[in-house]
Design a protein around this motif. Structure first.
Motif, mmCIF file in Angstrom:
data_model
loop_
_atom_site.group_PDB
_atom_site.id
_atom_site.type_symbol
_atom_site.label_atom_id
_atom_site.label_comp_id
_atom_site.label_asym_id
_atom_site.label_seq_id
_atom_site.Cartn_x
_atom_site.Cartn_y
_atom_site.Cartn_z
ATOM 1 N N GLY A 145 0.792 -1.232 0.000
ATOM 2 C CA GLY A 145 0.000 0.000 0.000
ATOM 3 C C GLY A 145 0.808 1.257 0.000
ATOM 4 N N GLY A 146 2.142 1.224 -0.212
ATOM 5 C CA GLY A 146 2.965 2.423 -0.159
ATOM 6 C C GLY A 146 2.558 3.441 -1.205
ATOM 7 N N LEU A 147 2.820 3.132 -2.479
ATOM 8 C CA LEU A 147 2.459 4.059 -3.551
ATOM 9 C C LEU A 147 0.946 4.159 -3.704
ATOM 10 C CD1 LEU A 147 5.169 3.197 -6.239
ATOM 11 C CD2 LEU A 147 5.138 5.108 -4.645
ATOM 12 N N ALA A 148 0.286 3.071 -3.395
ATOM 13 C CA ALA A 148 -1.173 3.089 -3.516
ATOM 14 C C ALA A 148 -1.784 4.135 -2.596
ATOM 15 C CB ALA A 148 -1.729 1.699 -3.208
ATOM 16 N N ARG A 149 -1.146 4.348 -1.445
ATOM 17 C CA ARG A 149 -1.660 5.372 -0.516
ATOM 18 C C ARG A 149 -1.607 6.746 -1.167
ATOM 19 N NH1 ARG A 149 -4.635 2.757 3.127
ATOM 20 N NH2 ARG A 149 -3.453 1.171 4.275
ATOM 21 N N TYR A 150 -0.539 6.986 -1.928
ATOM 22 C CA TYR A 150 -0.435 8.274 -2.620
ATOM 23 C C TYR A 150 -1.521 8.381 -3.685
ATOM 24 C CZ TYR A 150 4.118 9.012 -0.408
ATOM 25 O OH TYR A 150 5.121 9.202 0.494
ATOM 26 N N GLN A 151 -1.772 7.260 -4.379
ATOM 27 C CA GLN A 151 -2.832 7.280 -5.406
ATOM 28 C C GLN A 151 -4.168 7.603 -4.767
ATOM 29 O OE1 GLN A 151 -1.963 3.323 -7.056
ATOM 30 N NE2 GLN A 151 -1.794 4.290 -9.070
ATOM 31 N N GLN B 14 9.893 5.473 -10.720
ATOM 32 C CA GLN B 14 10.360 4.543 -9.691
ATOM 33 C C GLN B 14 10.183 3.113 -10.150
ATOM 34 O OE1 GLN B 14 8.489 3.741 -5.570
ATOM 35 N NE2 GLN B 14 10.070 5.295 -5.208
ATOM 36 N N ALA B 15 9.035 2.854 -10.784
ATOM 37 C CA ALA B 15 8.819 1.502 -11.273
ATOM 38 C C ALA B 15 9.846 1.142 -12.337
ATOM 39 C CB ALA B 15 7.394 1.383 -11.836
ATOM 40 N N HIS B 16 10.151 2.103 -13.209
ATOM 41 C CA HIS B 16 11.159 1.905 -14.248
ATOM 42 C C HIS B 16 12.527 1.599 -13.629
ATOM 43 C CE1 HIS B 16 13.346 2.425 -17.906
ATOM 44 N NE2 HIS B 16 13.903 3.578 -17.531
ATOM 45 N N ILE B 17 12.885 2.383 -12.594
ATOM 46 C CA ILE B 17 14.183 2.163 -11.923
ATOM 47 C C ILE B 17 14.204 0.825 -11.224
ATOM 48 C CG2 ILE B 17 15.730 3.036 -10.115
ATOM 49 C CD1 ILE B 17 14.650 5.843 -10.706
ATOM 50 N N LEU B 18 13.073 0.466 -10.591
ATOM 51 C CA LEU B 18 13.005 -0.822 -9.904
ATOM 52 C C LEU B 18 13.205 -1.978 -10.881
ATOM 53 C CD1 LEU B 18 10.023 -0.211 -7.438
ATOM 54 C CD2 LEU B 18 12.433 -0.565 -6.814
ATOM 55 N N GLU B 19 12.577 -1.828 -12.078
ATOM 56 C CA GLU B 19 12.718 -2.897 -13.070
ATOM 57 C C GLU B 19 14.174 -3.027 -13.501
ATOM 58 O OE1 GLU B 19 10.355 -4.522 -17.011
ATOM 59 O OE2 GLU B 19 9.969 -2.495 -16.261
ATOM 60 N N MET C 135 3.087 -5.042 -7.941
ATOM 61 C CA MET C 135 3.128 -3.586 -7.752
ATOM 62 C C MET C 135 2.745 -2.874 -9.042
ATOM 63 S SD MET C 135 6.366 -1.202 -6.771
ATOM 64 C CE MET C 135 6.611 -0.270 -8.274
ATOM 65 N N LYS C 136 3.281 -3.356 -10.183
ATOM 66 C CA LYS C 136 2.957 -2.738 -11.471
ATOM 67 C C LYS C 136 1.450 -2.843 -11.739
ATOM 68 C CE LYS C 136 5.415 -3.461 -15.137
ATOM 69 N NZ LYS C 136 6.205 -4.158 -16.191
ATOM 70 N N SER C 137 0.931 -3.987 -11.428
ATOM 71 C CA SER C 137 -0.506 -4.164 -11.647
ATOM 72 C C SER C 137 -1.316 -3.212 -10.791
ATOM 73 C CB SER C 137 -0.910 -5.622 -11.340
ATOM 74 O OG SER C 137 -0.196 -6.519 -12.163
ATOM 75 N N SER C 138 -0.862 -3.064 -9.531
ATOM 76 C CA SER C 138 -1.600 -2.171 -8.626
ATOM 77 C C SER C 138 -1.534 -0.732 -9.098
ATOM 78 C CB SER C 138 -1.050 -2.283 -7.203
ATOM 79 O OG SER C 138 0.268 -1.750 -7.151
ATOM 80 N N LEU C 139 -0.423 -0.385 -9.764
ATOM 81 C CA LEU C 139 -0.311 0.969 -10.297
ATOM 82 C C LEU C 139 -0.996 1.104 -11.645
ATOM 83 C CD1 LEU C 139 3.416 1.796 -9.427
ATOM 84 C CD2 LEU C 139 1.371 2.681 -8.322
ATOM 85 N N GLY C 140 -1.425 -0.042 -12.205
ATOM 86 C CA GLY C 140 -2.082 -0.013 -13.499
ATOM 87 C C GLY C 140 -1.115 0.163 -14.634
ATOM 88 N N ILE C 141 0.136 -0.336 -14.469
ATOM 89 C CA ILE C 141 1.156 -0.184 -15.501
ATOM 90 C C ILE C 141 1.250 -1.487 -16.265
ATOM 91 C CG2 ILE C 141 3.588 0.273 -15.960
ATOM 92 C CD1 ILE C 141 3.692 1.767 -13.302
ATOM 93 N N GLN C 142 0.963 -1.428 -17.554
ATOM 94 C CA GLN C 142 1.176 -2.601 -18.405
ATOM 95 C C GLN C 142 2.440 -2.399 -19.214
ATOM 96 O OE1 GLN C 142 -0.672 -5.213 -18.014
ATOM 97 N NE2 GLN C 142 -1.967 -4.118 -16.522
ATOM 98 N N GLU C 143 2.578 -1.172 -19.718
ATOM 99 C CA GLU C 143 3.764 -0.831 -20.511
ATOM 100 C C GLU C 143 4.130 0.600 -20.157
ATOM 101 O OE1 GLU C 143 5.108 -0.382 -25.167
ATOM 102 O OE2 GLU C 143 3.176 -1.222 -24.643
ATOM 103 N N PHE C 144 5.429 0.862 -20.053
ATOM 104 C CA PHE C 144 5.864 2.204 -19.654
ATOM 105 C C PHE C 144 5.522 3.223 -20.719
ATOM 106 C CE2 PHE C 144 8.735 -0.336 -16.995
ATOM 107 C CZ PHE C 144 8.362 0.183 -15.769
#
Length: 1911
Positions: A1499-1505, A1534-1539, A1567-1576
């Motif tokens: 819930g870290g980034l999700a809290r910001y969302q 951040q997701a890009h850097i994490l990948e 985490m990507k799914s929770s952020l709704g990221i399929q492709e950058f």
């Protein structure tokens, strides 16, 4: 203890111990159990009356002293002086017990005396330990200085001081010996050990022998009887303590004849030699305490040499002795003790109580005491000659010694046995094996009673000791000797050869009458007895008698028996002079009776001879050996002398001798007669008294007539001295002898004559001495000795005789003092004279005496004091002490004389000066003398009583002389010198430490006020009175007296200030009239204030004075009121304000300097004062002095960096010129260039010690430039090597990053420079917040630590307390360029993170509005405080004041952006470190990835969302649209850097952590799914991940999936570190420079053990977005080939090097050049176009790569070598904020690479076209060249290297030193035009004097004139 506060009406506050005086009866006022009634008397009734109890003064002193000690005793506990605390406690209890005994009053007089002695000894000890005053005492009671003469007071003080300081060296010494054991491997028999002291120079024993018996184990036989093991060799003289005096030890064994013989049936034992040991007494002189010695034991080589073995050992005749065994040693304890035996009994009580034997000296000691009883006969068995007696071998001879009385009975004598051993009746000598000529040299002491001496004899029996089985001792002969001769004389001292009478074993020797008739000595044999004389057998002994009753002298016996042999009287009297003195003093009374008996019966016949014999005996007693027999003779004269008729003959013979003095040729005998004058007069006077008593006073006139005639003869010979020329010296000797003895006659004459008659004799006799003797004549000294004894005699104490004698004494004394001869004796005479002038004598007598002394000696006495004190003191200790004694005695005499002078005496004295010049000289002289008397060194520190008496006399005299000054030296007769001397004396009088009553204890202050009042106020009133009389002459004392009068106003005495402040106003008024301003007043005030601090350094008595300096102008409005009425009101008030501010700072400085250790207070206070002198007062010399004081403080505290910055302040004031500078502080006289060079080297050394190497490098370069300009290549080489070593240290050594703390000081109790201010402090290494807070609380022990960080309110500001508010702050670095640059190592960046910091930040989270429990991020605000300092840290102090405080609130959205930015930065850093293999362990990256991914999943980034991406928030906050977009970008980033990080992690993760990695990958997809990221998004894919700390050479290795960039396999050119973009703090695409400096406490990031997680991430301006990239026209940078070109000229190298540490523009700096003129600055577009590459956001990644490659090819191949532009090295200041340069300059993922452009430029180009020197090329296949790539990864361009030629200078702030922020007004000191530098320091390169084109050097403008030019 309960106290009565007296709060009721008419209440009297009382403490226990207070005294209350009742005029009426106290009955009914106090409860009787609460008080004790005492009788008392009142002294000085009135304002200063003193109530003195009528009790013993010792009790009063004890009471007051114990009260004073009580308070000080408690302070000792507080100061942790435990040892003195406990000792003082014991002493106080002892005194209380003794006080009880005295109060009870049941003690006997003797016991009371002892108790008082104990009390005073303890009181003095305590006073000394507590540094209290020395108390003058007489017979245990305190002395009132008013009751005795000043000279007597001085003598009492000096006696007590000398007693305390210098113990009298002892003339008698004693040797303590303790026999412990003998260690040897071949023991088994008992031993006898004999100790004695031996004189190696005269080869004779000095003492008796001390005997110890040892058992078979070598230890004393009776260990419980210590007196048998210990002895004291007594009465050693100082002459015996020399190198050739030894302790000799002889050891005998008791057993068989041979040491190795087998045991047999024989039980007979023999005394046989064993060994000998020797030690020098000189070895014991250095030992302070009892020392154990192990003495080597030696044995004879041949036994016949035993008698002299000790001499052989002393002379080191090695062939005659050897060690008795390798491990044989004698353990003894030896100690030298000093003093008489009674003193030792007191000091070493345990020693004497336990038991110690006394071993006496041989014979009498140096001093024979009357009543000493000794009767010791010492017999030494020397040697023998024996016949074989029919045997084939020599005999083994043993001697047995017996002492027999007159009846033939054997006496029991302790022969040579020490005290405590049982007495025996025989003594056995030791046996020498087979020796017919044995030599024993064995001494025996025979203490025979006097009454048994007559008729006694000593018998020596000789026996042969057989070695056969029976072991018999066979008698074969004997000898004997009588102890007293028939005429009564004892056996004479010396060697005697005795006859050996043969006998058999069974011979009957019991009947001594049978052999006593036989001859005993060969010397006494009659001539016809040749048979006995011819025998070969003889026995030699040496005898020595030490007796106080028996004599060996026949002449003495003949004299004593004169009546039996009258015919021998003449011979006996003649031989008396030849008799030894010890024989005469033994029979002194009998001898004197004999002489006066002969004189009475035959005076005509033997009168002269008897007189001569009497003279001989009298002079014999003058000898130091017999001087203690004088009392015996005195007793004889008083009690036993009966010669009533002798006086006539004695007077007649004495007169006959005196009359012959003038004519006699040989006067030796006459001198002996004159030497005996004292005792001759004693006999004359006693004889006359006996005669008068017997006859009723007959022949009185005849006697008087005889005495008068005798004195006439004496006066005649004294007066004839100068008329004789041939025998002048002999007559002078006679005169000298008479004058020495003459004063002793006065007391005898007074027994018969009146005081006036005797005074007349003395006056006429001394008056007859010629006054015209030569100055150097020794007779003058003798005259003075005679006067001394006369003044000290009983005769002079009588006032009647004193009036008669005084003129004679003064005449002689004045002559000596005028010629400065014999000053010691003069002082002694004067002291005695003035001690006798008492107040209780009649006023008329005293007045006449004082008149005479003042007329004769006052002026001479003052001149003598001046000359003595101006002489250099002698070097020797004894001479120096004598010198001090004379000065003190003369001073005491002057004070005593002045105190006796009345008003009438002063009037008479002033009338004696006939001219003004004489009076002027007298006044100047007496004022000078008074100034000398006030000096602290005049008397010892604890002589307060003497100082107060001195000051009382001085002020009384000054009051008398003030009238003379006013009457004679005012108006037209004004004399500046006299008035100046008067004022100077008055000022130093008031400022004496001994008059500062505030520093005294309350009881002491009360005593002083009661006795003398406050003498400072009296003198102040006198100054005011005299000042008012000056009128217009006041101008003569302005500004000279401003400083001294100011010093007087600083004395914390209200009355004195009230008197003196009007003078201050008066001086200001006269100065204004004359000059129209206060410049002189101001300058003098400031200089004097500072010097007061320096002069009073360490003096505790000034503490209170300086504490109350500020109210000088506060509580006393009279000065300001007066100023406000004047026309010069404004300037006067301004002056007072300035001086008051300086006082405040000086006071703080003074208080801080009193502390022990160097702390922040001391340094901060010094900085405050230093800045005040520079900015407000513009006093440069004081400014420089305080620079060096601050420098010393920093060195002491090991603040080396701060010390360097401090010294830079002085360095900046100097130039590179050859102007000579004078000697100043610790600097010698030298040129300005030399001093600046020395300062540079010192500063570099301190920068090195403080690990601030970057700053040291700059100074090294500047020095190198100077050396190069002078062609000093030797020093240039050293400097370059030093510079290189500093670079090495930057790269190799670890530096700790300090923490910074904000400290607020609130409350009025803080010093002025801290009060209600806030500072930022640089912490020590390893110092965290808790440690820092504790340190501050230790520095301010009374401070209260505030527990919150909110700003305090006004109640705290105004509180009478100290509040400390401390919290940690984060630095905001100025040098963002260095910190954000790729490829710069962390150990370089770490310097710029924490150095040259002006601004600091503190974040405080809080919730605004309603807190959402489910998502607290919605309301989480941050209060951000930014603090700006007056100077940057580090600087001249570890802390600086906050100049500006900015408060900003950060919204929850902005806070979220910062949190994610910081986390992204941390991730990038760790990934880069991992890829570049800087990280030894991958765990930090693992933990960071886990923390971010796991938090996001949970819930870290999700809290910001939830908080910021919801529709409600967007609708309610339309202004945050751009920020919400930014937050979304950062989350995708951040997701890009994490990948990318997971890809790197996969490559380096160890096998055992693979499961964790797999879990992280799975969680990342969640985490990507929770952020709704399929492709950058495209902007993320197009913007590479940028790593500020470097990345791999290739952005894509084989093992890394190609998920970030479509061109991952292609090596594309990346941005060079040299083309790094400038800082743009305002770009929305950059990480916030404010937020990037700390990992916020709100982030919730995972903790890590690695240091990376504990450190705050470096700020960065790198962008991850291409939306803000620069315009495409920026495409190239300076060619790398030029940067590395070997053809680069040195001067350009200098420019390059300096560009590395460019400066922040400041007004004045010793290191950095002045800012450029606007014309010299480069324009932004020039910089952008020529230096920085740019990328086009419209180009795809491959196209960008191609574009870069083409550019790089052109750079590498076609551009000429680079030449710097004139503006290149100064352009850095413009780059940092240029908006043109903002944005992203990344040209691909490979921008993370750290290699130079040239290294990568050939990757896709044709490699064969490039020359070899253009750098290595990289193969197309990345994988095949991976090793090469890894190797090149570590080739980071060094900082400040040629690779950075074209890089704009980094904006590194200069070390601030004098610098202040640009917004601050320039300082008052004129700024110094900086040296135009050569090479790198040049502002314009063409001005280089070393250029080939010869362009002349630009002339430097000279600085403004200032004082420092001479420093």
């Amino acid at each position: 203890f309960s106290l009565f506060r007296g709060t009721v009406q008419h209440g009297l506050p009382l403490e226990i111990g207070d005294t209350v005086l009742f005029i009426l009866s106290p009955q009914g006022i106090f409860p009787c159990t609460y008080i004790h009634l005492k009788n008392a008397h009142i002294k000085n009734k009135g304002q200063f009356e003193t109530v003195i109890p009528t009790e013993d003064s010792v009790i009063t002193e004890m009471t007051t002293t114990l009260r004073d000690w009580g308070a000080m005793w408690k302070r000792l506990y507080v100061k942790n002086e435990g040892d003195l605390f406990h000792r003082l406690w014991h002493v106080m209890n002892e005194i209380l017990d003794l006080r009880r005994q005295v109060l009870v009053g049941h003690l006997t007089n003797d016991r009371m005396k002892d108790v008082k002695q104990h009390i005073t000894a303890r009181l003095d000890w305590g006073n000394e330990q507590l540094s209290l005053d020395l108390v003058p005492r007489r017979e245990f009671s305190m002395v009132d200085p008013d009751e005795i003469s000043v000279t007597e007071l001085f003598k009492l003080m000096e006696h007590r001081h000398r007693k305390k300081e210098t113990p009298v060296p002892a003339s008698t010494h004693h040797l303590f010996v303790h026999m412990k054991s003998l260690m040897s491997s071949n023991l088994g028999e008992e031993l006898e050990v004999f100790f004695h002291i031996y004189d190696g120079r005269e080869n004779r024993p000095l003492s008796e022998r001390f005997f110890v018996r040892l058992n078979k184990n070598g230890v004393p036989k009776s260990p419980e009887k210590t007196e048998r093991q210990c002895t004291l060799f007594v009465d050693l003289g100082s002459s015996d303590l020399r190198k050739d005096v030894y302790i000799v030890v002889h050891i005998m064994r008791i057993g068989r004849m041979g040491a190795g013989e087998k045991k047999n049936l024989c039980s007979i034992q023999y005394r046989r030699p064993f060994g000998c040991a020797v030690v020098s007494i000189a070895d014991l002189l250095t030992a302070d305490s009892k020392d154990d010695h192990l003495l080597k034991v030696y044995a004879c080589t041949t036994e016949s040499e035993w008698y002299q073995i000790h001499e052989n050992i002393i002379r080191k005749v090695n062939s005659r002795y050897n060690l008795s065994g390798s491990n044989t040693g004698l353990a003894v304890s030896l100690q030298l003790l000093h003093g008489d035996i009674e003193q030792l009994r007191r000091e070493y009580m345990v020693l004497f109580t336990r038991g110690v034997s006394i071993t006496k000296k041989l014979g009498f000691s140096d001093i024979i005491m009357p009543g000493e009883m000794r009767n010791d006969l010492y017999v030494t068995l020397e040697k023998g000659e024996f016949e074989k007696g029919g045997k084939s071998v020599a005999r083994n001879v043993e001697i047995t010694v017996y002492v027999l009385d007159i009846d033939g009975q054997v006496m029991k004598v302790r022969s040579s046995i020490p005290y405590g051993e049982p007495g025996g009746d025989e003594y056995h000598s030791f046996v020498l094996y087979h020796n017919n000529s044995p030599r024993w040299a064995e001494q025996i002491k025979l203490p025979i009673p006097v009454d048994m001496f007559r008729g006694a004899h000593v018998r020596f029996e000789f026996r042969h000791c057989s070695t056969k089985d029976k072991g018999e001792k066979k008698l074969f002969g004997y000898s004997f000797i009588h102890l007293m001769q028939e005429d009564g004389r004892t056996l004479p001292d010396g060697t005697h050869e005795l006859i050996i009478h043969k006998c058999e074993e069974n011979a009957n020797l019991q009947d001594s009458s049978r052999y006593l008739k036989l001859p005993f000595s060969k010397a006494n044999l009659p001539g016809n007895n040749q048979a006995v004389k011819g025998t070969k057998e003889s026995f030699w002994i040496t005898s020595f008698l030490c007796s106080t009753k028996l004599t060996q002298n026949g002449d003495m016996l003949d004299l004593l028996k004169w009546r039996a042999h009258p015919e021998k009287i003449n011979d006996s009297l003649s031989k008396l002079k030849e008799i030894d003195g010890s024989e005469i003093v033994k029979f002194l009374q009998d001898t004197l009776d004999t002489l006066f008996g002969i004189l009475d019966e035959s005076s005509q016949r033997y009168g002269l001879k008897v007189f001569d014999c009497l003279v001989h005996i009298i002079n014999l007693l003058q000898d130091s050996k017999f001087q203690h027999f004088k009392p015996v003779m005195d007793t004889y004269i008083e009690s036993h002398f009966a010669g009533a008729l002798s006086y006539r003959d004695l007077i007649k013979v004495l007169k006959w001798y005196v009359d012959r003095i003038v004519d006699a040729e040989h006067q030796d005998h006459i001198q002996q007669v004159l030497k005996a004058t004292e005792y001759i007069f004693k006999y004359i006077i006693q004889s006359r008294r006996l005669f008068a008593l017997a006859t009723g006073g007959q022949s009185e006139e005849e006697f008087r007539c005889c005495i008068h005639e005798l004195f006439m003869s004496i006066r005649f010979f004294l007066s004839q001295e100068n008329k004789i020329t041939s025998s002048l010296s002999e007559q002078q000797q006679c005169t000298a002898v008479f004058l020495r003895t003459f004063p002793a006659v006065y007391g005898e004459l007074l027994k018969i004559f009146t005081v006036r008659e005797v005074a007349g004799f003395v006056r006429e006799t001394l008056g007859s001495l010629p006054a015209t003797a030569h100055a150097e004549c020794p007779l003058e000294t003798v005259k003075l000795h005679c006067i001394t004894k006369t003044v000290e005699s009983q005769l002079y104490t009588n006032p009647e005789s004193r009036c008669i004698l005084l003129p004679v004494v003064l005449r002689l004394l004045q002559a000596h003092m005028q010629e400065q001869r014999d000053l010691v004796m003069c002082a002694r005479i004067l002291t005695s004279m003035l001690s006798l002038i008492r107040k209780d004598d009649s006023e008329l007598v005293v007045s006449e005496e004082v008149d005479l002394i003042v007329d004769s000696l006052l002026v001479v006495l003052m001149r003598t004091i001046l000359e003595i004190t101006n002489r250099p003191q002698p070097a020797g200790t004894n001479m120096r002490l004598q010198f001090q004694d004379i000065t003190g005695e003369f001073v005491a005499c002057l004070l005593a004389l002045l105190r006796q002078m009345s008003d009438k005496h002063y009037q008479q004295l002033l009338q004696t000066f006939t001219s003004k010049d004489d009076l002027r000289d007298f006044l100047l002289q007496i004022f000078t003398v008074f100034r000398i008397l006030i000096r602290p060194e005049m008397f010892p520190k604890d002589w307060t009583v003497m100082r107060l008496v001195t000051n009382n006399v001085i002020i009384t005299t000054v009051l008398y002389l003030s009238d003379a000054l006013r009457k004679n030296f005012l108006n037209e007769k004004f004399d500046y010198k006299v008035w100046d001397s008067y004022f100077y004396l008055s000022v130093i009088f008031i400022n004496q430490p001994c008059l500062q009553l505030e520093s005294f204890s309350p009881s002491k202050r009360k005593r002083v006020l009661e006795k003398y009042g406050d003498m400072r106020v009296m003198m102040g009133c006198e100054i005011f009175s005299m000042w008012q009389n000056l009128g217009e002459h006041k101008l003569n004392f302005i500004p000279a007296m401003i400083g001294p009068f100011l010093e007087v106003t600083l004395v914390p005495q209200p009355d004195l200030r009230n008197v003196m402040i009007p003078i201050f106003h008066d001086m200001m008024d006269w100065e204004q009239r004359r000059s129209g301003n206060f410049k002189q007043v101001e300058a003098k005030l400031i200089d004097k204030l500072d010097s007061l601090m320096s002069e009073g350094k360490g003096d505790e008595t000034y503490r209170e004075l300086f504490n109350s300096i500020i109210p000088l102008f506060g509580p006393y409005p009279s000065l300001l009121k007066k100023i406000e009425r004047e026309t010069w009101r404004e300037s006067g008030i301004s002056l007072i304000a300035t001086v008051t501010r300086l006082m405040e700072r000086l006071l703080d400085y003074r208080d801080c300097m009193k502390l022990g250790e160097v702390d922040g207070k001391k340094i901060g206070c010094t900085v405050s004062l230093l800045n005040f002198y520079k900015t407000e007062l513009n006093k440069e010399e004081m400014y420089i002095r305080y620079i060096h004081k601050l420098y010393e403080l920093h060195l002491k505290a090991q603040n080396y960096t701060e010390a360097s910055y401090t010294l830079l302040l002085y360095d900046e004031l100097l130039e590179w010129s050859d102007r000579p500078l004078r000697e100043f502080l610790n600097y010698p006289m030298q040129s300005e260039w030399q001093r600046k060079e020395y300062l540079h080297l010192t500063i570099v050394q301190n920068f090195d010690r403080g690990k601030c190497w970057e700053n040291g490098i700059i100074l090294c370069r500047e020095l190198a430039d100077q050396y190069e300009s002078y062609y000093d290549y030797r020093n240039l080489s050293k400097m370059r090597m030093m510079e290189a070593s500093l670079y090495d240290k930057i790269m190799d050594q670890q530096r700790l990053e300090p923490e910074f703390f904000r400290v607020g000081f609130y409350g009025k109790k803080f010093p002025f420079f801290l009060r209600n201010k806030e500072f930022v402090c640089r912490g020590h290494d390893y110092e965290r917040l808790e440690a820092f807070q504790q340190r501050m609380l230790n520095e301010f022990p009374h401070a209260i630590a505030m527990q919150h960080v909110n700003q305090p309110d006004q109640t705290i500001y105004q509180a009478e307390a100290q509040y400390l508010q401390i919290y940690a702050v984060s630095p905001i670095p100025e040098s963002q360029d260095v910190l954000q640059r790729d490829g710069v190592p962390d150990n370089i960046k770490s310097f710029y993170k924490v150095n040259h910091i002006w601004r600091f930040r503190y974040d405080r989270p809080f919730h605004k509005g309603t807190k959402d429990k489910e998502n607290e991020f919605k309301s989480l605000w941050v209060e951000r405080t930014t603090l700006t300092l007056v100077q940057s840290l580090p600087g001249i102090s570890r802390w600086f004041e906050v100049e500006k405080r900015e408060l900003v609130e950060v919204s929850p959205l902005e806070n979220a952006i910062e949190v994610i930015e910081n986390k992204n930065l941390q991730l990038r850093t760790l990934i880069a470190q991992c890829q570049s293999r800087q990280m030894q362990n991958i765990n930090p990256l693992t933990m960071c990835l886990n923390g971010v991914i796991d938090a996001a999943v949970n819930g870290g980034l999700a809290r910001y969302q939830e908080a910021f991406f919801v529709k409600d928030y967007i609708v309610n906050h339309p202004e945050d649209g751009e920020k919400i977009g930014r937050l979304r970008e950062l989350m995708f980033e951040q997701a890009h850097i994490l990948e990318y990080g997971l890809a790197v992690h996969e490559k380096f993760v160890p096998q055992d952590m693979r499961p964790l990695h797999k879990k992280l990958v799975d969680q990342f997809h969640v985490m990507k799914s929770s952020l709704g990221i399929q492709e950058f998004p495209a902007y993320v894919r197009a913007s590479p991940v940028h790593f500020t700390n470097g990345s791999p050479r290739s952005s894509c290795r084989n093992s890394v999936p190609n998920i970030i960039s479509p061109d991952g396999a292609r090596v594309v050119a990346r941005r060079s570190p040299l083309t790094y973009p400038a800082v743009n703090r305002y770009s929305s695409s950059s990480l916030s420079s404010q937020a990037s400096n700390e990992v916020s406490n709100i982030t919730g990031q995972s903790e890590s053990s690695d240091e990376v997680f504990n450190m705050q991430p470096s700020p960065s301006t790198s962008s991850l977005s291409s939306n803000h990239s620069a315009s495409p026209n920026v495409t190239s940078s300076a060619p790398s080939s030029a940067r590395g070109s070997p053809q680069l000229q040195d001067k350009h190298k200098h420019s390059r090097e300096n560009s590395c540490l460019s400066s922040r523009e400041r007004p004045v700096s010793a290191i950095y050049p002045n800012p450029l003129d606007p014309a010299q600055r480069a324009t932004p577009h020039q910089i952008g176009d020529t230096t920085l590459p740019r990328s086009d956001p419209n180009l795809s990644a491959p196209d960008k790569g191609k574009t870069c490659l083409i550019v790089l090819y052109v750079i590498s191949s076609s551009l000429p070598p680079f030449t710097p532009s004139p503006t290149e090295c100064q352009s850095a200041g413009l780059v940092s904020n240029s908006p043109v340069l903002s944005g992203s300059y990344s040209s691909g993922i490979s921008s993370m690479s750290r290699c130079s452009v040239s290294e990568a430029s050939g990757t896709e180009a044709t490699t064969g076209d490039h020359p070899a020197h253009q750098g290595p090329t990289m193969p197309n296949s990345v994988s095949s060249g991976s090793d090469e790539l890894i190797r090149r990864e570590n080739k980071t361009p060094p900082p400040y290297s040629v690779y950075e030629r074209s890089n704009p200078r980094r904006p590194v702030p200069l070390p601030h030193s004098l610098s202040i922020p640009p917004s601050v007004d320039p300082p008052a000191l004129p700024p110094k035009p900086h040296q135009l530098r050569t090479s790198s320091m040049k502002l314009v390169p063409t001005s280089d004097p070393r250029r080939a084109d010869g362009v002349p050097h630009v002339p430097r403008p000279r600085p403004l004139p200032r004082k420092v030019s001479q420093l």
